[in-house]
Design an enzyme around this catalytic site. Sequence first.
Site, short mmCIF file in Angstrom:
data_model
loop_
_atom_site.label_atom_id
_atom_site.label_comp_id
_atom_site.label_asym_id
_atom_site.label_seq_id
_atom_site.Cartn_x
_atom_site.Cartn_y
_atom_site.Cartn_z
N GLU A 139 37.29 42.21 48.13
CA GLU A 139 38.29 42.73 49.16
C GLU A 139 39.41 41.69 48.69
OE1 GLU A 139 36.68 42.05 52.90
OE2 GLU A 139 34.91 43.41 52.73
N THR A 185 35.31 49.84 40.48
CA THR A 185 35.26 50.56 39.23
C THR A 185 34.93 51.92 39.54
OG1 THR A 185 34.88 48.72 37.88
CG2 THR A 185 34.33 50.61 36.91
N HIS A 219 40.88 31.96 2.05
CA HIS A 219 41.38 30.88 2.47
C HIS A 219 40.51 30.10 3.64
CE1 HIS A 219 45.24 31.27 0.65
NE2 HIS A 219 45.36 32.47 1.04
N GLN A 220 40.18 28.75 3.47
CA GLN A 220 39.04 28.16 4.18
C GLN A 220 39.32 28.09 5.70
OE1 GLN A 220 38.19 24.18 3.04
NE2 GLN A 220 37.17 24.92 1.14
N GLU A 233 32.37 40.52 37.95
CA GLU A 233 30.80 40.11 38.13
C GLU A 233 30.74 38.65 38.20
OE1 GLU A 233 27.65 42.51 37.01
OE2 GLU A 233 28.85 44.18 36.23
N GLN A 243 34.31 30.64 36.14
CA GLN A 243 34.33 29.43 36.79
C GLN A 243 33.11 29.50 37.69
OE1 GLN A 243 37.17 30.78 36.39
NE2 GLN A 243 38.05 29.18 35.05
C1 LIG Z 1 38.79 45.58 36.34
C2 LIG Z 1 38.10 45.18 37.27
C3 LIG Z 1 36.89 45.82 37.81
C4 LIG Z 1 36.14 45.17 38.95
N1 LIG Z 1 35.25 46.06 39.48
C5 LIG Z 1 34.60 45.77 40.58
C6 LIG Z 1 33.77 46.48 41.28
O1 LIG Z 1 33.35 47.33 40.76
N2 LIG Z 1 33.01 46.22 42.34
C7 LIG Z 1 33.37 45.04 43.07
O2 LIG Z 1 32.88 44.70 44.08
N3 LIG Z 1 34.48 44.18 42.34
C8 LIG Z 1 35.21 44.23 41.23
N4 LIG Z 1 35.97 43.64 40.49
C9 LIG Z 1 36.43 42.42 41.44
C10 LIG Z 1 35.85 41.20 40.84
O3 LIG Z 1 34.60 41.01 40.70
C11 LIG Z 1 36.83 39.94 41.18
O4 LIG Z 1 38.01 40.03 40.92
C12 LIG Z 1 36.18 38.62 40.79
O5 LIG Z 1 35.16 38.37 41.52
C13 LIG Z 1 37.06 37.52 41.13
O6 LIG Z 1 37.58 37.65 42.47
P1 LIG Z 1 39.30 37.63 42.76
O7 LIG Z 1 39.99 38.51 41.79
O8 LIG Z 1 39.19 37.69 44.46
O9 LIG Z 1 39.60 35.97 42.25
P2 LIG Z 1 39.54 34.56 43.34
O10 LIG Z 1 38.13 34.47 43.90
O11 LIG Z 1 40.83 34.59 44.27
O12 LIG Z 1 39.68 33.68 42.12
C14 LIG Z 1 40.72 33.17 41.69
C15 LIG Z 1 40.65 32.14 40.49
O13 LIG Z 1 40.09 30.90 41.45
C16 LIG Z 1 38.80 30.56 40.88
N5 LIG Z 1 38.00 30.21 41.73
C17 LIG Z 1 37.67 30.93 43.10
N6 LIG Z 1 36.71 30.14 43.84
C18 LIG Z 1 36.52 29.13 42.96
C19 LIG Z 1 35.65 27.91 43.01
N7 LIG Z 1 34.96 27.55 44.19
N8 LIG Z 1 35.57 26.75 42.13
C20 LIG Z 1 36.24 27.00 41.15
N9 LIG Z 1 37.22 28.13 40.81
C21 LIG Z 1 37.15 29.16 41.97
C22 LIG Z 1 38.25 31.84 40.04
O14 LIG Z 1 37.22 31.48 39.06
C23 LIG Z 1 39.50 32.50 39.50
O15 LIG Z 1 39.90 31.82 38.27
C24 LIG Z 1 36.71 44.05 39.64
C25 LIG Z 1 37.74 43.47 39.13
C26 LIG Z 1 38.44 43.82 38.14
C27 LIG Z 1 39.69 43.03 37.74
#
Ligand SMILES: Cc1cc2nc3c(=O)[nH]c(=O)nc-3n(C[C@H](O)[C@H](O)[C@H](O)COP(=O)(O)OP(=O)(O)OC[C@H]3O[C@@H](n4cnc5c(N)ncnc54)[C@H](O)[C@@H]3O)c2cc1C
Length: 380
Positions: free
Chosen positions: A127, A158, A278-279, A363, A367
């Site tokens: 969400e 997705t 080139h290495q 997924e 982090q």
């Molecule tokens: C192309 C795409 C397809 C997707 N498909 C689906 C789908 O089919 N179904 C579905 O339900 N979701 C889907 N997602 C959502 C996806 O699973 C979420 O974007 C993901 O879980 C991250 O959540 P967020 O974007 O709210 O980031 P946030 O949770 O806001 O995180 C932002 C940053 O903060 C970091 N962070 C957050 N909490 C912590 C913590 N406790 N400690 C350290 N770092 C932290 C995260 O690692 C990240 O770097 C999709 C996303 C994309 C981009």
Amino acid sequence: MVDFALSEEQKALVDTARRFAKERIIPIAAECDRESRFPMDVFKAAWDIGLINPSCPAEYGGSGMGEFENALITEELAYGCTGIQTSLLVNTLALTPIKLAGSEDQKKKYLGMLTAEPISASYATTEPDAGSDVAGMKTRFEKHGDDYVLNGQKCWITNASFSRFFVIFATANPELRHKGIGAFIVERDTPGLRVGKKEDKMGQRASDTAQVFLEDVKVPKANLLAPEGQGFKLAMETFNQTRPDIGAGACGLMRRAMDESVRYAKERVAFGKPIAEHQMVQWMLAQMAIRVEATRLLYQKAAWNLDHGVRDPIVSSYAKAFGADAAMTTAVDAVQVFGGNGYVKEYPVEKLMRDAKVLQIYEGTSQIQRIVIARRICAD
Ligand SMILES: Cc1cc2nc3c(=O)[nH]c(=O)nc-3n(C[C@H](O)[C@H](O)[C@H](O)COP(=O)(O)OP(=O)(O)OC[C@H]3O[C@@H](n4cnc5c(N)ncnc54)[C@H](O)[C@@H]3O)c2cc1C
């Protein structure tokens, strides 16, 4: 006895998926990326030859393959394009919670729908204010007589633009956090369910990603998949089963980046010899090969564990985290091997770099995987 060899059936499956990627995905991948378009004809063709829903049990019309075979297919299709592969195979994310928690009627109906015709289904936890923090979701469900009513919003879903049904996670009360979450199967044409705008993404542009709005969506009791308090566990167990596939997708992308880099490095001449001599270029190529092999071992072990009832979710997180990070590094290195040519759309590696990034996000971010792993090793 330890055996790393594929069976004859598995080799044949890999050949089929590899040929499909070569003939049906690679020729259109750049165009689909440019147009941000998912090729529905490719989905139908993949469904026709059994590459969609591979782990759907045979009693519901599926081929009944294991998670291992699912992952092998994923690697091959990802070699062609991870955007197309993600949308081709995301049904696995929707069918897994039904396999894990569905009633016999739910399995017959919804897994049966997936295997009767080439349709897509989506999985929705995320969400606008709850991504990594799944327990923080706000989409509500309320019991109304025999039915449930859902209100809220999901994002980043997705295949939402064309999925025929959705596995939707919602809460009885956000203050209960993970203890309040349940799960529902919601058909697309249910009144009150509306699919919002499609995202204009950086990478994996051929994959459809869109929002889903739920306004007084009435869901019959028969479509309750997990009652209050059981949904969070179901969501986590689903990820445990599907994260090896992200590792497999990462492996396919890396293999592609490596092949493109090797080919280019053997042709491109600098300082009087091919850059492959080139290495420091050799170092990058060798690192790619190591990462491909290491990621493959991890995702195959994670998938093998699932098929053999070995309960060790940490390996799924290893495969996801290591594979995603390795794919990102490898794609960046591939651009480096190509030099200026790596930075333009005329060559394939800039797309690989854009596509790789989301492997570290969806997924469960890189982090979040570390959190899962650290908690587990600290608990031992
Ligand atoms: C192309 C795409 C397809 C997707 N498909 C689906 C789908 O089919 N179904 C579905 O339900 N979701 C889907 N997602 C959502 C996806 O699973 C979420 O974007 C993901 O879980 C991250 O959540 P967020 O974007 O709210 O980031 P946030 O949770 O806001 O995180 C932002 C940053 O903060 C970091 N962070 C957050 N909490 C912590 C913590 N406790 N400690 C350290 N770092 C932290 C995260 O690692 C990240 O770097 C999709 C996303 C994309 C981009």
